[in-house]
Motif scaffolding. Structure first.
Motif, PDB file in Angstrom:
ATOM      1  N   MET A  16     -44.107 -15.700 -26.437  1.00 24.96           N
ATOM      2  CA  MET A  16     -44.386 -14.349 -26.937  1.00 24.96           C
ATOM      3  C   MET A  16     -45.482 -13.639 -26.143  1.00 24.96           C
ATOM      4  O   MET A  16     -45.782 -12.490 -26.395  1.00 24.96           O
ATOM      5  CB  MET A  16     -44.774 -14.402 -28.423  1.00 24.96           C
ATOM      6  CG  MET A  16     -43.678 -14.925 -29.339  1.00 24.96           C
ATOM      7  SD  MET A  16     -42.232 -13.838 -29.462  1.00 24.96           S
ATOM      8  CE  MET A  16     -41.129 -14.625 -28.273  1.00 24.96           C
TER       9      MET A  16
ATOM     10  N   PHE B 174     -50.562  -9.426 -28.590  1.00 20.09           N
ATOM     11  CA  PHE B 174     -50.581  -9.253 -27.143  1.00 20.09           C
ATOM     12  C   PHE B 174     -51.609  -8.182 -26.769  1.00 20.09           C
ATOM     13  O   PHE B 174     -51.620  -7.086 -27.333  1.00 20.09           O
ATOM     14  CB  PHE B 174     -49.199  -8.821 -26.641  1.00 20.09           C
ATOM     15  CG  PHE B 174     -49.176  -8.553 -25.158  1.00 20.09           C
ATOM     16  CD1 PHE B 174     -49.067  -9.592 -24.252  1.00 20.09           C
ATOM     17  CD2 PHE B 174     -49.292  -7.257 -24.672  1.00 20.09           C
ATOM     18  CE1 PHE B 174     -49.069  -9.346 -22.881  1.00 20.09           C
ATOM     19  CE2 PHE B 174     -49.293  -7.000 -23.297  1.00 20.09           C
ATOM     20  CZ  PHE B 174     -49.181  -8.044 -22.408  1.00 20.09           C
TER      21      PHE B 174
ATOM     22  N   VAL C  51     -42.909 -10.033 -33.710  1.00 18.49           N
ATOM     23  CA  VAL C  51     -44.033 -10.921 -34.015  1.00 18.49           C
ATOM     24  C   VAL C  51     -45.239 -10.124 -34.530  1.00 18.49           C
ATOM     25  O   VAL C  51     -46.080 -10.657 -35.250  1.00 18.49           O
ATOM     26  CB  VAL C  51     -44.372 -11.772 -32.762  1.00 18.49           C
ATOM     27  CG1 VAL C  51     -45.230 -11.018 -31.785  1.00 18.49           C
ATOM     28  CG2 VAL C  51     -44.997 -13.096 -33.142  1.00 18.49           C
TER      29      VAL C  51
ATOM     30  N   ARG D 278     -40.792 -10.524 -29.380  1.00 17.35           N
ATOM     31  CA  ARG D 278     -42.136 -10.072 -28.981  1.00 17.35           C
ATOM     32  C   ARG D 278     -42.566  -8.838 -29.754  1.00 17.35           C
ATOM     33  O   ARG D 278     -43.753  -8.597 -29.937  1.00 17.35           O
ATOM     34  CB  ARG D 278     -42.173  -9.780 -27.476  1.00 17.35           C
ATOM     35  CG  ARG D 278     -42.260 -11.045 -26.655  1.00 17.35           C
ATOM     36  CD  ARG D 278     -42.382 -10.824 -25.160  1.00 17.35           C
ATOM     37  NE  ARG D 278     -42.092 -12.111 -24.539  1.00 17.35           N
ATOM     38  CZ  ARG D 278     -41.079 -12.346 -23.695  1.00 17.35           C
ATOM     39  NH1 ARG D 278     -40.301 -11.358 -23.286  1.00 17.35           N
ATOM     40  NH2 ARG D 278     -40.886 -13.554 -23.231  1.00 17.35           N
ATOM     41  N   GLN D 279     -41.591  -8.062 -30.190  1.00 18.52           N
ATOM     42  CA  GLN D 279     -41.936  -6.900 -30.996  1.00 18.52           C
ATOM     43  C   GLN D 279     -42.089  -7.312 -32.460  1.00 18.52           C
ATOM     44  O   GLN D 279     -43.034  -6.930 -33.132  1.00 18.52           O
ATOM     45  CB  GLN D 279     -40.818  -5.862 -30.847  1.00 18.52           C
ATOM     46  CG  GLN D 279     -41.309  -4.433 -30.922  1.00 18.52           C
ATOM     47  CD  GLN D 279     -42.128  -4.053 -29.702  1.00 18.52           C
ATOM     48  OE1 GLN D 279     -42.068  -4.712 -28.663  1.00 18.52           O
ATOM     49  NE2 GLN D 279     -42.920  -3.006 -29.829  1.00 18.52           N
TER      50      GLN D 279
ATOM     51  N   MET E 222     -48.640 -13.998 -26.177  1.00 23.02           N
ATOM     52  CA  MET E 222     -49.824 -13.627 -26.950  1.00 23.02           C
ATOM     53  C   MET E 222     -51.030 -14.467 -26.574  1.00 23.02           C
ATOM     54  O   MET E 222     -50.895 -15.628 -26.201  1.00 23.02           O
ATOM     55  CB  MET E 222     -49.499 -13.789 -28.425  1.00 23.02           C
ATOM     56  CG  MET E 222     -48.419 -12.800 -28.859  1.00 23.02           C
ATOM     57  SD  MET E 222     -47.480 -13.418 -30.230  1.00 23.02           S
ATOM     58  CE  MET E 222     -48.650 -13.060 -31.545  1.00 23.02           C
TER      59      MET E 222
ATOM     60  N   ARG F 147     -37.409 -11.110 -26.053  1.00 18.23           N
ATOM     61  CA  ARG F 147     -37.942  -9.749 -25.927  1.00 18.23           C
ATOM     62  C   ARG F 147     -38.007  -9.062 -27.292  1.00 18.23           C
ATOM     63  O   ARG F 147     -39.002  -8.412 -27.634  1.00 18.23           O
ATOM     64  CB  ARG F 147     -37.040  -8.973 -24.965  1.00 18.23           C
ATOM     65  CG  ARG F 147     -37.466  -7.550 -24.657  1.00 18.23           C
ATOM     66  CD  ARG F 147     -36.488  -6.970 -23.628  1.00 18.23           C
ATOM     67  NE  ARG F 147     -36.543  -5.540 -23.486  1.00 18.23           N
ATOM     68  CZ  ARG F 147     -36.921  -4.910 -22.355  1.00 18.23           C
ATOM     69  NH1 ARG F 147     -37.307  -5.602 -21.316  1.00 18.23           N
ATOM     70  NH2 ARG F 147     -36.929  -3.588 -22.286  1.00 18.23           N
ATOM     71  N   ALA F 148     -36.964  -9.239 -28.069  1.00 16.34           N
ATOM     72  CA  ALA F 148     -36.964  -8.643 -29.408  1.00 16.34           C
ATOM     73  C   ALA F 148     -38.022  -9.301 -30.293  1.00 16.34           C
ATOM     74  O   ALA F 148     -38.724  -8.626 -31.057  1.00 16.34           O
ATOM     75  CB  ALA F 148     -35.580  -8.774 -30.030  1.00 16.34           C
TER      76      ALA F 148
END
Lengths: 420, 420
Positions: free
Chosen positions: A375, A401, A337, A334-335, A377, A331-332
């Protein structure tokens, strides 16, 4: 041109202009399946009469952006009209009571279901019988093996696949077509057999970027849209994974990047935390597939492949606290990236290590896909030419995303650049 | 004490010590169902012989942390042994071919499936016949109505529910029990009918926080663990939603916060962007359920409720680009939400607007749950006393994504504080 060679976009236009009937197109695809499937083994269920009857209805009462366009669906996607075996002997002749969401939605848009495409066992690793249509001795990749092989072999203009690690991008690259894994959740997973719900993504195998835009967004003229847009900025994404890419593929990607001129941003590099996330991706997969197949493990363990049994055992060894920690890190990430996109809208990355390998036992490495799938994306692979043995490989493009339309436009423009 | 009144934790200990058999416990739960279900209508399928036979097997060959403990599952969760109707007349007598992941996993851990609990139509709004066992004229809340009513009425020590907006927290609060919605993905969604896959979460209806820890983490002594931990810091979370909470509930929460002394951190407030996210939550729900039910819409529209039909129409009016934008915003908000935890590990928030309402047509507002569900964060409701008409209400506790154990420990400690 035989109708089965038409792209979905071309066929939709001809059908709308009444220059082609859905029946003729569907019949042509069926003939292709009948001519080739004994070799390619891409299609595991189809029914000529049913498909033609559906096509005639589309001719008589047209409607929807995909009116009359035939398609196939990977056999982990439920269909009420066709058996759905999930690539497992446990489910031979299983007949779901309902169509999956994407099947029903494509039918709402006028599309004609041709049948089901081969899949690896539960969309994991144990392969189906499908062959690479470009060289029948070779793997088409997996797990969406039948979907990629069928579309590459002109059996259908588009097919649904699923990707939980690299199961769309890899077979598309190996079969020389376009594979599009949209942003997580773009197509509904309703009625699709889950593998690792944290990352299961429904996507498309197509022969042109335009077709991905048509099926996903209902946009019939991606090329026109792309022309009106400026070329985005691309950055080559580096990682330790590149050590595993064939040197000629690396050279092809460098050559492509060299053509980008001032649209090339500085390279970006995956740091150690992202490399760890790539490892976590497999652990999350193993943990979740162990949960997903709990019923089959309890009731029919002898019908589960050795590869999947071992993978589930690895998953069973992970406790919930460790799983939640990996999910927190994902989750972290994903930000984080998004920092890779500071100077570019699109990342360039290999799709596979190289060409499809001989034999079908091993469907190839998914190392270049794992991170982007976890991720959530959107990524797409487009053909980048041929490797040393004459089999195709692709280049993978990745966007933030939700940036699916910018990704498709970029892919359309880059495909033109590659073709030049 | 009659065995059906035991918590799962209490019963597991007695069974392990051979002071209670699974057969006796299961028989007691079945007797309770038989005595009360004509009124409460919480259980929609059960089979005395099948459950007792399963229980005897657990007595003969014990194993697993949940050995011999009976449970129920919301009827959107597939079971091969019992019909699974998803709360819809379309699926009356539907019999899935496989157990959902959580069913098979609980059986692996020794638990005994008692049967199926009533659900609103496809876990949305159109209610089941289930009643609030505390006052049969009143709603038990929804959509996990049967799961909450059955556990509150001692028909089973625990039941699985699902939450896509507030479908666990609300009925638990209305029925005076504990409702636990874990971090998204904690329990597998395999074999669970999806509604809005971006936020569908499997969780628990239980009568104690300890039982949530036992079933989820296999931890048999949460109370002991909690005693060894310091009291976490709590912050009351403010938002415009509070205007809709009953004044006495607001007062009860203020009084609870007042008891926290130096473990109370400064209040936090949901800003306008989060309030927008609460609105987006419903749009994402509508978009996704419109996709999920595409097959039923095509084949049996007359058997879909007016409420769901209208909701799907609202979803159909949202295009993919708008949906992806909302998903992008939700993804960003999932990171931003951590700022609410700068000074506290746990947020305090109402679970519902107030007490359960009379009648079963309206299952109550989910406004206090929507954000946390879309944010994938773990939340739990514990009973906070009675409202002005004598029906219970709960206080909701919320932790960061993945912090499920800290949440359960905090809830255990706070429940003790409330009981003092």
């Amino acid at each position: 041109m035989e109708p089965h060679r038409l792209s979905a976009t071309e066929a939709a236009l001809l059908i709308a202009e009444q220059k082609l009937t859905s029946e003729a197109l569907t019949a042509s695809c069926l003939e292709r399946i009948e001519a080739r499937n004994a070799d390619v083994k891409a299609v595991v269920a189809f029914d000529r009469d049913k498909a033609l009857s559906e096509a005639r209805k589309r001719d008589q009462a047209p409607g929807g952006i995909l009116n009359g366009i035939p398609f196939l669906a990977k056999d982990v996607i439920d269909t009420a009209d066709y058996p759905t075996a999930y690539g497992s002997p446990i489910y031979t002749n299983h007949r779901p009571v309902a169509d999956a969401s994407v099947i029903a939605q494509m039918r709402e848009r006028g599309s004609v279901l041709l049948g089901k495409a081969a899949t690896a066992e539960f969309a994991t690793r144990h392969p189906a019988e499908a062959r690479n249509p470009l060289r029948l001795t070779h793997t088409p990749g997996g797990s969406s093996s039948g979907s990629a092989a069928a579309v590459a072999d002109f059996m259908a203009p588009y097919a649904f696949g699923t990707q939980t690690t690299g199961s769309i991008i890899r077979p598309a690259s190996y079969c020389g077509i376009v594979g599009y894994k949209p942003s997580f959740g773009t197509f509904s997973v309703g009625g699709v057999r889950p593998v690792s719900p944290a990352q299961d993504t429904v996507g498309l195998l197509v022969r042109s970027v335009s077709d991905a835009a048509l099926v996903t967004f209902g946009i019939a003229d991606l090329a026109g849209r792309a022309e009106k847009q400026p070329m985005p900025r691309f950055a080559v994404c580096r990682s330790s994974q590149w050590d595993h890419a064939h040197k000629d593929l690396r050279a092809d990607i460098e050559a492509l990047a060299g053509k980008l001129g001032n649209r090339r941003a500085p390279d970006v590099t995956l740091d150690a935390d992202f490399e760890q996330t790539i490892e976590d991706q497999e652990h999350i997969f193993a943990y979740e597939v162990n949960a997903i197949a709990a019923h089959e493990r309890a009731t029919a363990p002898h019908l589960i492949s050795k590869a999947l049994t071992e993978r589930m055992a690895r998953g069973a060894a992970i406790d919930l606290a460790a799983f939640l920690d990996m999910q927190k890190n994902a989750r972290a990430a994903r930000q984080r990236v998004d920092t890779l996109f500071a100077n570019a809208e699109i990342l360039i990355y290999p799709a596979t290590e190289g060409e499809a390998e001989e034999g079908i036992a091993w469907s190839g490495s998914a190392r270049f896909c794992a991170l982007w799938t976890l991720m959530h994306m959107p990524t797409i692979t487009i053909p980048l030419g041929l490797g040393p043995t004459g089999m195709p490989w692709g280049v993978q493009l990745i966007a933030r995303f939700g940036d699916d339309m910018p990704l498709l436009i970029a892919a359309e423009k880059l495909a033109k650049l590659i073709a030049r």
